[in-house]
Design an enzyme around this catalytic site. Sequence first.
Site, short mmCIF file in Angstrom:
data_model
loop_
_atom_site.label_atom_id
_atom_site.label_comp_id
_atom_site.label_asym_id
_atom_site.label_seq_id
_atom_site.Cartn_x
_atom_site.Cartn_y
_atom_site.Cartn_z
N ASN A 196 0.87 -1.18 0.00
CA ASN A 196 0.00 0.00 0.00
C ASN A 196 0.90 1.23 0.00
O ASN A 196 1.43 1.63 1.03
CB ASN A 196 -0.90 -0.02 1.24
CG ASN A 196 -1.82 1.18 1.32
OD1 ASN A 196 -1.89 1.98 0.39
ND2 ASN A 196 -2.52 1.33 2.43
N TRP A 197 1.08 1.80 -1.19
CA TRP A 197 2.01 2.94 -1.31
C TRP A 197 1.44 4.21 -0.71
O TRP A 197 2.16 5.19 -0.54
CB TRP A 197 2.35 3.18 -2.79
CG TRP A 197 3.25 2.15 -3.40
CD1 TRP A 197 3.71 1.00 -2.82
CD2 TRP A 197 3.83 2.18 -4.71
NE1 TRP A 197 4.53 0.30 -3.68
CE2 TRP A 197 4.62 1.03 -4.86
CE3 TRP A 197 3.74 3.08 -5.78
CZ2 TRP A 197 5.32 0.73 -6.03
CZ3 TRP A 197 4.44 2.79 -6.96
CH2 TRP A 197 5.23 1.63 -7.08
N LYS A 198 0.13 4.22 -0.46
CA LYS A 198 -0.54 5.42 0.07
C LYS A 198 -0.24 6.62 -0.84
O LYS A 198 -0.13 6.45 -2.05
CB LYS A 198 -0.15 5.66 1.52
CG LYS A 198 -0.40 4.41 2.38
CD LYS A 198 -0.31 4.64 3.86
CE LYS A 198 -0.54 3.34 4.60
NZ LYS A 198 -0.53 3.49 6.06
N HIS A 202 -9.94 1.50 4.30
CA HIS A 202 -8.70 1.68 5.06
C HIS A 202 -8.98 2.64 6.22
O HIS A 202 -9.75 3.59 6.07
CB HIS A 202 -7.59 2.22 4.15
CG HIS A 202 -6.26 2.18 4.82
ND1 HIS A 202 -5.87 3.11 5.75
CD2 HIS A 202 -5.24 1.29 4.74
CE1 HIS A 202 -4.66 2.80 6.20
NE2 HIS A 202 -4.26 1.70 5.60
N GLU A 257 -7.39 5.00 7.39
CA GLU A 257 -7.12 6.42 7.08
C GLU A 257 -8.31 7.04 6.33
O GLU A 257 -8.63 8.21 6.51
CB GLU A 257 -5.82 6.54 6.27
CG GLU A 257 -4.60 6.26 7.15
CD GLU A 257 -3.40 5.67 6.44
OE1 GLU A 257 -3.35 5.70 5.20
OE2 GLU A 257 -2.51 5.15 7.14
N GLU A 294 -6.31 -4.61 10.20
CA GLU A 294 -5.25 -3.65 10.49
C GLU A 294 -5.58 -2.89 11.78
O GLU A 294 -6.33 -1.91 11.75
CB GLU A 294 -5.13 -2.64 9.34
CG GLU A 294 -4.81 -3.27 8.01
CD GLU A 294 -4.17 -2.27 7.06
OE1 GLU A 294 -3.02 -2.48 6.68
OE2 GLU A 294 -4.81 -1.24 6.76
N GLY A 309 1.74 2.34 10.88
CA GLY A 309 2.71 3.42 10.74
C GLY A 309 3.34 3.82 12.07
O GLY A 309 3.97 4.87 12.16
N SER A 361 2.59 -2.14 10.44
CA SER A 361 4.03 -2.24 10.70
C SER A 361 4.63 -3.61 10.36
O SER A 361 5.55 -4.08 11.04
CB SER A 361 4.34 -1.85 12.15
OG SER A 361 3.97 -0.50 12.38
N GLY A 368 4.56 1.36 5.02
CA GLY A 368 5.92 1.90 5.02
C GLY A 368 6.96 0.98 4.40
O GLY A 368 7.75 1.42 3.54
P1 PGA Z 1 2.20 0.34 7.78
O1 PGA Z 1 0.79 0.59 7.07
O2 PGA Z 1 2.74 -0.95 7.23
O3 PGA Z 1 3.03 1.52 7.42
O4 PGA Z 1 1.93 0.24 9.25
C1 PGA Z 1 -0.09 -0.46 6.81
C2 PGA Z 1 -1.33 0.05 6.15
O5 PGA Z 1 -1.82 1.12 6.54
O6 PGA Z 1 -1.87 -0.57 5.21
#
Ligand code: PGA
Length: 253
Positions: free
Chosen positions: A9-11, A97, A99, A169, A175, A215, A237
Amino acid sequence: MRKQIAAANWKMNGSLAQGETLLNAILQEDIVMKPHQQTIFAVPFPFLIPANNRIGERTGYAVAAQNCHHKKSGAFTGEVSVEMLQSIHIPYCIIGHSERREYFAETHAQLAEKVNLLLEAGITPIFCCGEPLPVREANAQNAYVAQQLSESLFHLDAAAITRLVIAYEPIWAIGTGKTATAAQAQEMHAHIRSVLKSQYGATPAAALSILYGGSVKAANASEIFSQPDVDGGLVGGASLVATEFCTIMSSLK
Ligand code: PGA
């Protein structure tokens, strides 16, 4: 065997050139995906077409959108429809997600609409769920996640639900560098499977891939993925670093 999936997931990170460099660095490692394994790159919308072209017919590799709009089409300036994704041959789409739920106030009902549109279009939804820290601290995570599933997914029948991928998640692990332990991940994944089982029966519940996200990195991927109900990861990340993500891909069961 259930599909084992390494999803990047490059966001909202990087330029097109940086994305191309990252994708090239990963693809040139030529990591072979076994028939039950899949690598997915959830890239920003403007990179979907070039990333899809770059991956081409490579077996076990695919791209995903990171979101879609919950209405079919119309006056929604700046949004991207499922029909648009379908028209450029995108096979997967992340929805829900944390976010998006937090910063864009996405609701259970909107996610239910997205699921319906995606399934109609033949695009596999990667449905995210997971609890915030206060819910975990109150030990109320099981009911919280069960509600996320039931509100957005349980209008589907058994045939439809098995076309989804679920990503658990925990928000406190996204993150933050704070990963759920492998035991915590397994416990929640088993819970999700038992919720699915009571709604749909044993066969659909056993067929669905459930990814862990939060993470995940090269150093912890194989321990997390080795859990019986964990079918790979959704990686933020660490998916932006080619060597990290290649190790994560190679850690799939
Ligand atoms: P992260 O993000 O690996 O940076 O914790 C995971 C995600 O939000 O899909």
